[in-house]
Design an enzyme around this catalytic site. Structure first.
Site, mmCIF file in Angstrom:
data_model
loop_
_atom_site.group_PDB
_atom_site.id
_atom_site.type_symbol
_atom_site.label_atom_id
_atom_site.label_comp_id
_atom_site.label_asym_id
_atom_site.label_seq_id
_atom_site.Cartn_x
_atom_site.Cartn_y
_atom_site.Cartn_z
ATOM 1 N N ASN A 11 0.841 -1.189 0.000
ATOM 2 C CA ASN A 11 0.000 0.000 0.000
ATOM 3 C C ASN A 11 0.882 1.247 0.000
ATOM 4 O O ASN A 11 1.543 1.548 0.995
ATOM 5 C CB ASN A 11 -0.914 -0.025 1.234
ATOM 6 N N ASP A 73 -0.643 -4.738 10.608
ATOM 7 C CA ASP A 73 -1.996 -5.101 10.223
ATOM 8 C C ASP A 73 -2.913 -4.180 11.003
ATOM 9 O O ASP A 73 -2.689 -3.936 12.198
ATOM 10 C CB ASP A 73 -2.318 -6.561 10.526
ATOM 11 N N LYS A 186 -2.800 13.793 11.276
ATOM 12 C CA LYS A 186 -3.220 12.401 11.424
ATOM 13 C C LYS A 186 -2.113 11.561 12.058
ATOM 14 O O LYS A 186 -2.369 10.724 12.947
ATOM 15 C CB LYS A 186 -3.621 11.819 10.069
#
Length: 216
Positions: A11, A73, A186
């Site tokens: 990703n 994860d 964030k």
């Protein structure tokens, strides 16, 4: 010699996020991604815990590259959905669906749930696997709630429908979704940021201070 550390993710947005957070720590580590090493098969995420799946990915990285490997994860746990999507967050609407399909499915599933019961949390587990067989995991969480509609164009995954309880300082009076935050805002409050910062002392001890070397 500077130790190379593989961040085992396909990703690109997640890789950029992890690299940003690690760059803040001033570690004498060369961070490489999957695109910087010989391609290897992406392992199936067959476990039912974040820890289990993070370790699967970290172990695969070590096995195929010989490099210390850090993998994560993560997922969204919605209280009204009995903590789902959880480890199936990236595949909630099906294995080949995009982020928008996943978040729209969650919105439909809790459409009639009132505001005070739309609580949720993002969870991330970081796993570090070393060539000598040692393994370490750390965990981070970001509590919040699910909004009624997507808002914001930043971030990825479920960010447009998640509003964190902890809001960064802002001149905007209303709470913002994760997708309305800057990358730096964030990073400061995210589940992945918390899990990765918890891993930093381990990285410093086992990779930097001991001078561990690994070759691809």
């Amino acid at each position: 010699m500077t130790t190379r550390l593989l961040l085992a993710t396909q990703n690109a947005k997640k890789l950029a996020e992890l690299r940003r957070i690690l760059a803040e720590q001033s570690l004498d580590i060369e961070v490489v991604g999957c695109g910087d090493v010989e391609p290897y098969p992406e392992p199936a995420e067959t476990e039912w815990t974040f820890e289990g799946n993070a370790l699967i990915k970290a172990r695969a990285g070590v096995q195929h590259t010989g490099l210390p490997t850090l993998a994560d994860d993560s997922g969204l746990c919605v209280d009204a959905l009995n903590q789902m999507p959880g480890v199936r967050s990236s595949r909630w609407a099906g294995p080949d669906q995009e982020d928008i399909a996943n978040l729209e499915l969650v919105l439909r599933q809790i459409d009639d749930v009132p505001d005070d019961r739309r609580t949720a949390r993002f969870v991330a587990v970081m796993a570090l696997a070393l060539p000598d067989g040692r393994e370490f995991t750390t965990r981070g969480e970001m509590p919040g709630r699910i909004t009624h509609a997507a808002k914001g164009a930043r971030g990825f995954g479920y960010d447009p429908i998640f509003r964190a309880d902890e809001q960064p300082p802002s001149p905007i009076a209303r709470p913002r979704t994760n997708a309305e935050l800057t990358a730096e805002e964030k990073d400061a409050i995210s589940h992945r940021g918390r899990a990765l910062r918890a891993m930093v002392p381990v990285l410093r001890e086992v990779l930097v201070e001991t001078g561990q070397e690994a070759s691809a």
